[in-house]
Structure formats: C-alpha cells, structure tokens
Scaffold this motif. Sequence first.
Motif, PDB file in Angstrom:
ATOM      1  N   VAL A   1       1.912  30.852  38.763  1.00 42.60           N
ATOM      2  CA  VAL A   1       0.857  30.440  39.681  1.00 42.60           C
ATOM      3  C   VAL A   1      -0.447  30.384  38.888  1.00 42.60           C
ATOM      4  O   VAL A   1      -0.601  31.100  37.892  1.00 42.60           O
ATOM      5  N   PRO A   2      -1.371  29.559  39.316  1.00 44.03           N
ATOM      6  CA  PRO A   2      -2.677  29.520  38.633  1.00 44.03           C
ATOM      7  C   PRO A   2      -3.344  30.898  38.692  1.00 44.03           C
ATOM      8  O   PRO A   2      -3.169  31.659  39.646  1.00 44.03           O
ATOM      9  N   ASP A   3      -4.106  31.206  37.668  1.00 39.71           N
ATOM     10  CA  ASP A   3      -4.777  32.510  37.577  1.00 39.71           C
ATOM     11  C   ASP A   3      -5.621  32.808  38.807  1.00 39.71           C
ATOM     12  O   ASP A   3      -5.615  33.934  39.326  1.00 39.71           O
ATOM     13  N   GLU A   4      -6.350  31.809  39.282  1.00 39.84           N
ATOM     14  CA  GLU A   4      -7.209  32.016  40.451  1.00 39.84           C
ATOM     15  C   GLU A   4      -6.398  32.439  41.672  1.00 39.84           C
ATOM     16  O   GLU A   4      -6.779  33.351  42.409  1.00 39.84           O
ATOM     17  N   LEU A   5      -5.245  31.803  41.872  1.00 40.95           N
ATOM     18  CA  LEU A   5      -4.387  32.165  43.000  1.00 40.95           C
ATOM     19  C   LEU A   5      -3.826  33.567  42.812  1.00 40.95           C
ATOM     20  O   LEU A   5      -3.790  34.369  43.760  1.00 40.95           O
ATOM     21  N   ALA A   6      -3.410  33.896  41.614  1.00 41.23           N
ATOM     22  CA  ALA A   6      -2.880  35.242  41.334  1.00 41.23           C
ATOM     23  C   ALA A   6      -3.929  36.302  41.665  1.00 41.23           C
ATOM     24  O   ALA A   6      -3.607  37.342  42.263  1.00 41.23           O
ATOM     25  N   GLU A   7      -5.185  36.049  41.298  1.00 38.95           N
ATOM     26  CA  GLU A   7      -6.255  36.999  41.595  1.00 38.95           C
ATOM     27  C   GLU A   7      -6.457  37.167  43.097  1.00 38.95           C
ATOM     28  O   GLU A   7      -6.642  38.286  43.588  1.00 38.95           O
ATOM     29  N   ARG A   8      -6.395  36.063  43.818  1.00 37.14           N
ATOM     30  CA  ARG A   8      -6.581  36.126  45.275  1.00 37.14           C
ATOM     31  C   ARG A   8      -5.435  36.888  45.937  1.00 37.14           C
ATOM     32  O   ARG A   8      -5.651  37.656  46.876  1.00 37.14           O
ATOM     33  N   VAL A   9      -4.209  36.670  45.441  1.00 32.92           N
ATOM     34  CA  VAL A   9      -3.046  37.374  45.986  1.00 32.92           C
ATOM     35  C   VAL A   9      -3.192  38.870  45.735  1.00 32.92           C
ATOM     36  O   VAL A   9      -2.957  39.692  46.626  1.00 32.92           O
ATOM     37  N   ARG A  10      -3.578  39.226  44.521  1.00 33.99           N
ATOM     38  CA  ARG A  10      -3.774  40.656  44.182  1.00 33.99           C
ATOM     39  C   ARG A  10      -4.897  41.270  45.030  1.00 33.99           C
ATOM     40  O   ARG A  10      -4.809  42.431  45.448  1.00 33.99           O
ATOM     41  N   ALA A  11      -5.941  40.501  45.273  1.00 35.18           N
ATOM     42  CA  ALA A  11      -7.072  41.016  46.055  1.00 35.18           C
ATOM     43  C   ALA A  11      -6.647  41.431  47.459  1.00 35.18           C
ATOM     44  O   ALA A  11      -7.203  42.368  48.039  1.00 35.18           O
ATOM     45  N   TYR A  12      -5.670  40.730  48.001  1.00 36.41           N
ATOM     46  CA  TYR A  12      -5.181  41.062  49.345  1.00 36.41           C
ATOM     47  C   TYR A  12      -3.923  41.910  49.301  1.00 36.41           C
ATOM     48  O   TYR A  12      -3.339  42.214  50.339  1.00 36.41           O
ATOM     49  N   ASP A  13      -3.476  42.267  48.101  1.00 33.20           N
ATOM     50  CA  ASP A  13      -2.289  43.102  47.921  1.00 33.20           C
ATOM     51  C   ASP A  13      -1.087  42.533  48.694  1.00 33.20           C
ATOM     52  O   ASP A  13      -0.406  43.243  49.441  1.00 33.20           O
ATOM     53  N   LEU A  14      -0.876  41.228  48.524  1.00 30.15           N
ATOM     54  CA  LEU A  14       0.217  40.555  49.238  1.00 30.15           C
ATOM     55  C   LEU A  14       1.551  40.789  48.530  1.00 30.15           C
ATOM     56  O   LEU A  14       1.616  40.850  47.306  1.00 30.15           O
ATOM     57  N   PRO A  15       2.632  40.911  49.307  1.00 31.35           N
ATOM     58  CA  PRO A  15       3.961  41.124  48.730  1.00 31.35           C
ATOM     59  C   PRO A  15       4.513  39.807  48.150  1.00 31.35           C
ATOM     60  O   PRO A  15       5.176  39.031  48.840  1.00 31.35           O
TER      61      PRO A  15
END
Length: 147
Positions: free
Chosen positions: A5-19
């Motif tokens: 996944v693009p880095d920006e998307l990975a950061e957003r996913v981590r920010a919300y602690d999504l599974p």
Amino acid sequence: MNISVPDELAERVRAYDLPISAICQDALMEAVRRARLKEKVMDDIQAVAERLQATMPEVVLKKYEEGYDVGVQWAKKEASVYQLKLIAGEIPNARWQGDEAIVELTCDPYIGMDPDGHELESAYERGVLEGASEVWAAARPLVQWKV
C-alpha cells in the motif's frame, strides 16, 4: 501472500489502529464473491443474447436500425465533440437530455406504439444514441486534443 500500500495510506491505517489483515481478508472475500457472480452471469451469455434477440418483434428491430443509421449520420456530419461526449457518458455529473439537433432526428411521425403495443419510440431513440456512440468510440482516439 504480501500486499503493498502507499506509505500515506499505511500511515493513516496505523493512525486508526485498523486490523489490516481482517480488512484485507474481507475485501478479498468480497472480490471473489463478485467475480463468482460475474462468472455465473457471463456463462453462455452469447446464447442468452441470441435467445433474447429472437423475442424482439421485427418492427422494433427495424425502428432500432433506422435510428441507428440516423445516429451514425448525425454523429458523422453534425454532432459536436461535447454532444458526443455527453451521449457517451464522458462528462461527469451530466446526463443526456437531448437537444434540438438530436431531437429533430428522433422526430418521426410513425414512432410511438405499433398496433401490438410495442414501444417503437424508445427503440428508435436507443438506435440513434448507440449509432452516435459507436461513431464517437471510433473517432475519439483520432481527435487531436490541443489546449
């Protein structure tokens, strides 16, 4: 299996602690389900189309063909790029409503309902629009876009 996944998307996913794993599994299961459904629809689709074609009354087919020919000629000789893009659905948030040029083409005193109740007007109009759309599909790659 690995996914990227693009880095920006990975950061957003981590920010919300999504599974991530569960979300990906759900998305893949949905994609497989849609592919299976599409496969069922497409199985023997040519035979289905031929059977449906045979159920259309000759008078409706004739009106469609007349409209198609008119649409081709209109697109070749009178239509603008804007009109053809509109017909082809290439202009966001716009829907073909018709205009004077195409309306004149579709005004045929014999269109309406035949004695058996078949809707001839819609067959003719569909033919006009599909004929014009096919001309645009063929011409579009050849049109030089200059800004």
